[in-house]
Design an enzyme around this catalytic site. Structure first.
Site, PDB file in Angstrom:
ATOM      1  N   GLY A 312       0.784  -1.226   0.000  1.00  0.00           N
ATOM      2  CA  GLY A 312       0.000   0.000   0.000  1.00  0.00           C
ATOM      3  C   GLY A 312       0.810   1.267   0.000  1.00  0.00           C
ATOM      4  O   GLY A 312       1.833   1.411  -0.675  1.00  0.00           O
ATOM      5  N   SER A 313       0.349   2.237   0.791  1.00  0.00           N
ATOM      6  CA  SER A 313       0.857   3.612   0.717  1.00  0.00           C
ATOM      7  C   SER A 313       2.284   3.780   1.202  1.00  0.00           C
ATOM      8  O   SER A 313       2.845   4.871   1.077  1.00  0.00           O
ATOM      9  CB  SER A 313      -0.068   4.539   1.520  1.00  0.00           C
ATOM     10  OG  SER A 313      -1.361   4.549   0.960  1.00  0.00           O
ATOM     11  N   THR A 314       2.895   2.735   1.756  1.00  0.00           N
ATOM     12  CA  THR A 314       4.315   2.856   2.106  1.00  0.00           C
ATOM     13  C   THR A 314       5.155   3.116   0.865  1.00  0.00           C
ATOM     14  O   THR A 314       6.285   3.613   0.963  1.00  0.00           O
ATOM     15  CB  THR A 314       4.814   1.567   2.796  1.00  0.00           C
ATOM     16  OG1 THR A 314       4.573   0.443   1.934  1.00  0.00           O
ATOM     17  CG2 THR A 314       4.096   1.348   4.117  1.00  0.00           C
ATOM     18  N   PHE A 315       4.622   2.805  -0.344  1.00  0.00           N
ATOM     19  CA  PHE A 315       5.350   3.017  -1.595  1.00  0.00           C
ATOM     20  C   PHE A 315       5.342   4.486  -2.028  1.00  0.00           C
ATOM     21  O   PHE A 315       6.141   4.876  -2.877  1.00  0.00           O
ATOM     22  CB  PHE A 315       4.720   2.167  -2.705  1.00  0.00           C
ATOM     23  CG  PHE A 315       5.440   0.873  -2.964  1.00  0.00           C
ATOM     24  CD1 PHE A 315       6.087   0.645  -4.161  1.00  0.00           C
ATOM     25  CD2 PHE A 315       5.470  -0.119  -2.007  1.00  0.00           C
ATOM     26  CE1 PHE A 315       6.744  -0.552  -4.409  1.00  0.00           C
ATOM     27  CE2 PHE A 315       6.108  -1.315  -2.228  1.00  0.00           C
ATOM     28  CZ  PHE A 315       6.753  -1.541  -3.431  1.00  0.00           C
ATOM     29  N   LYS A 316       4.458   5.300  -1.475  1.00  0.00           N
ATOM     30  CA  LYS A 316       4.295   6.663  -1.977  1.00  0.00           C
ATOM     31  C   LYS A 316       5.551   7.502  -1.837  1.00  0.00           C
ATOM     32  O   LYS A 316       5.831   8.374  -2.668  1.00  0.00           O
ATOM     33  CB  LYS A 316       3.111   7.330  -1.276  1.00  0.00           C
ATOM     34  CG  LYS A 316       1.769   6.725  -1.679  1.00  0.00           C
ATOM     35  CD  LYS A 316       0.609   7.315  -0.911  1.00  0.00           C
ATOM     36  CE  LYS A 316      -0.708   6.679  -1.363  1.00  0.00           C
ATOM     37  NZ  LYS A 316      -1.870   7.113  -0.580  1.00  0.00           N
TER      38      LYS A 316
END
Length: 593
Positions: A312-316
């Site tokens: 999820g958003s840890t990649f942002k």
């Protein structure tokens, strides 16, 4: 050999004088020649049969003699030997970074029986079942009273059990000395150590072989006589590992999760200080591998290394850091986040309404999917793929574990523009928590790539520069603001500053699509925020926080509090001094001369 002519001239002339038929002479000679040839062939065949019979007789005689020797010899378990030597059982110890024992050898005994030497086999069987309740009385009695001359009872027994067997007083029960692998800390670091079992076994010795984890990965090193018994020194800190496991287990139970993983990693050396996967097991009594069901249902499954998930958003932060590094944006650059972004039948939406535009920093702080997708559009597919590959997110981690190759990332083959956008916020690519730890360590290490290792290091790594130092520093600042202003507010704790990013991803269904009520929640953090020394990843599988009126499944409510508690517990153990904020100087005024 001379041959008789079929038509001898003298006999032909004589027959003609007598008025006889000369052809009869030829026929008679031909018959005699054929009979002679037949007799010679029969003699040869009879000779061959005699030779073959003698060979078979000799073979059966040899087998019979060997069987007689075996029947009359003393029963013993076959064993491997080299130049007459017994099996080499010695195996090196495994230590943590401070020299504390994680795995060692213990002298013990094996128990076996010579039934033909027993005086009271039925009584011995009943007594053994009293000592070892898992033994089958009927089978043991049948083995002792049958024709067997050797029976294994237990491969290893404790000193107390040996004494109890000795007290039976049965001469047919015998003990063989051997070593066993002992893990004095029980289940602590079980997935890292993996466990060991017996390879070649004999009555008087047994070879200890690694089964999984570092025991298997370093099997040759641990058993090499050239090392002189030198131990294997890991990067783990036993105290930090134990504290991490305790906090993570409590968090998993509190958040009603089915599993959990955490990784604590030094951002300079790449050393893994602790790595936890729950549920775990005791390597002293390693369970059997599962024969059915999903692999992660087994306690043997290492979620930190083998588990590959959409995080999820840890990649942002990767999209933002790359855009900064390429000079496409600054943290203050305003991005249009009006949506949804439509691509065919797919739509990209934000979890909340954030207005029409956000700065790059606010895209990370508020975790905007649309804003991150816009950044990915500017970066482009090829540059994005190369950046993620440079972070090590397209290949298995190089960590020294036999399970590492099985944790290979799942990457889209057709990297379309839609894939570029979805990957930027952590969907359409699956990696392990250890991959994420290494990638965040690269950001924390000012853009210099760090490779995870379980071996103690004496100096920082000298990896390639994946992004510029200024871009990495700006990314660190944005991650700090996620904690102070954004979705990771529960990580604002006293005395330690934390930077990090939350990530909540719906779990995929085996048949396609995603579950609406099952998530993988992750908090990827680094601390101290002003000068990161450690990266901590906490991942919970199907966590749900139920203290409120409605269940909460986002990382901000589940993974973040667990990570914050873990940092509070382990930071002092790592030698990090608390950060004491200065108080106000009440009652004091400044004056001039």
């Amino acid at each position: 050999m001379p041959r008789t002519p079929l038509r001898p001239l003298a006999r032909i002339l004589d027959a003609r004088e007598k008025g006889e038929n000369p052809d009869a002479i030829e026929k008679e000679n031909l018959r005699l020649r054929h009979e002679e040839m037949r007799d010679r062939a029969r003699v040869r065949a009879e000779g061959r049969i005699l030779v073959l019979g003698a060979v078979f007789a000799l073979a059966f005689l040899t087998i019979g003699v060997k069987m007689w020797i075996v029947a009359e010899s003393e029963p013993a378990e076959p064993r491997t030997s080299i130049a007459g030597a017994s099996i080499v059982a010695q195996r090196g110890d495994i230590l943590d970074r401070h020299g504390r024992v994680l795995a060692t050898n213990l002298d013990t005994y094996a128990l076996y029986a010579h039934p033909h030497q027993m005086v009271e086999p039925e009584r011995a069987a009943e007594a053994l079942v009293g000592i070892f309740p898992d033994l089958d009385l009927a089978r043991l009695t049948r083995d002792f009273t049958g024709n067997r001359r050797f029976v294994w009872i237990r491969r290893k027994i404790s000193p107390e059990q040996r004494q109890a067997v000795h007290d039976i007083g049965e001469p047919g029960l015998l003990f063989g000395p051997r070593e066993m692998r002992l893990y004095p800390n029980g289940a602590i670091a079980s997935h890292i150590l993996g466990g060991a079992g017996y390879g070649e076994e004999g009555v008087h010795a047994a070879e200890i072989k690694g089964t999984a984890g570092v025991e298997r990965a370093f099997d040759d090193y641990l058993t090499d006589p050239a090392n002189g018994g030198k131990p294997l020194e890991l990067s783990l800190d036993l105290t930090v590992q134990a504290a991490s496991e305790k906090v993570l287990y409590g968090g998993m139970r509190l958040m009603n999760a089915k599993g959990a993983a955490s990784i604590l990693m030094d951002v300079k050396t790449g050393e893994i200080i602790s790595m936890v996967s729950l549920p775990d097991f005791d390597p002293n009594d390693r369970p059997n591998p599962p024969t059915q069901g999903h692999p992660d249902d087994s306690p043997l499954f290492n979620r930190a290394v083998q588990g590959v998930y959409e995080l999820g958003s840890t990649f942002k932060i990767f999209a933002a850091a790359q855009a900064l590094d390429l000079g496409l944006v600054t943290p203050e650059t305003v991005v249009d986040i009006r949506g949804p972004i439509r691509w065919g039948r797919h739509s990209i939406r934000d979890y909340h309404w954030y207005g029409k535009e956000l700065s790059v920093a606010d895209i990370i702080i508020k975790s905007s999917n649309i804003g991150t997708a816009r950044l990915a559009e500017q970066i482009g597919a090829e540059r994005q793929k190369q950046f993620l590959a440079d972070l090590g997110l397209f290949e298995p981690t190089p960590v020294e574990m036999i399970e590492a190759p099985s944790g290979k990332p799942l990457v889209q083959k057709n990297w379309s523009e839609l894939t570029t956008m979805t990957v930027s916020f952590g969907h359409g690519i699956s990696i392990s928590p250890l991959h994420l730890a290494a990638a965040y360590a690269t950001i924390a290490n000012d853009g210099q790539r760090v490779r995870p290792t379980l071996l103690r290091q004496s100096a920082p790594q000298d990896g390639p520069q994946v992004m510029s130092k200024p871009a990495a520093r700006r990314a660190q600042d944005m991650l700090r603001r996620v904690v102070t202003e954004g979705t990771a507010s529960f990580a604002r704790i006293d005395h330690y500053s934390i930077a990090g990013k939350t990530g909540t991803a719906d779990k995929p269904k085996p048949t396609g699509g995603y579950y609406k009520d099952r998530t993988i929640t992750t908090f990827a953090s680094m601390f101290p925020a002003h000068s990161p020394r450690y990266v901590l990843i906490v991942t919970l599988d199907e966590a749900v926080e139920t203290s409120g009126d409605e269940p909460r499944r986002t990382a901000g409510w589940t993974a973040v509090p667990v990570a914050a508690e873990m940092i509070t517990r382990v930071a002092p153990l790592l030698g990090l001094r608390p950060e004491i904020a200065p108080g106000s100087l009440a009652g004091i005024t400044l004056t001039s001369n």
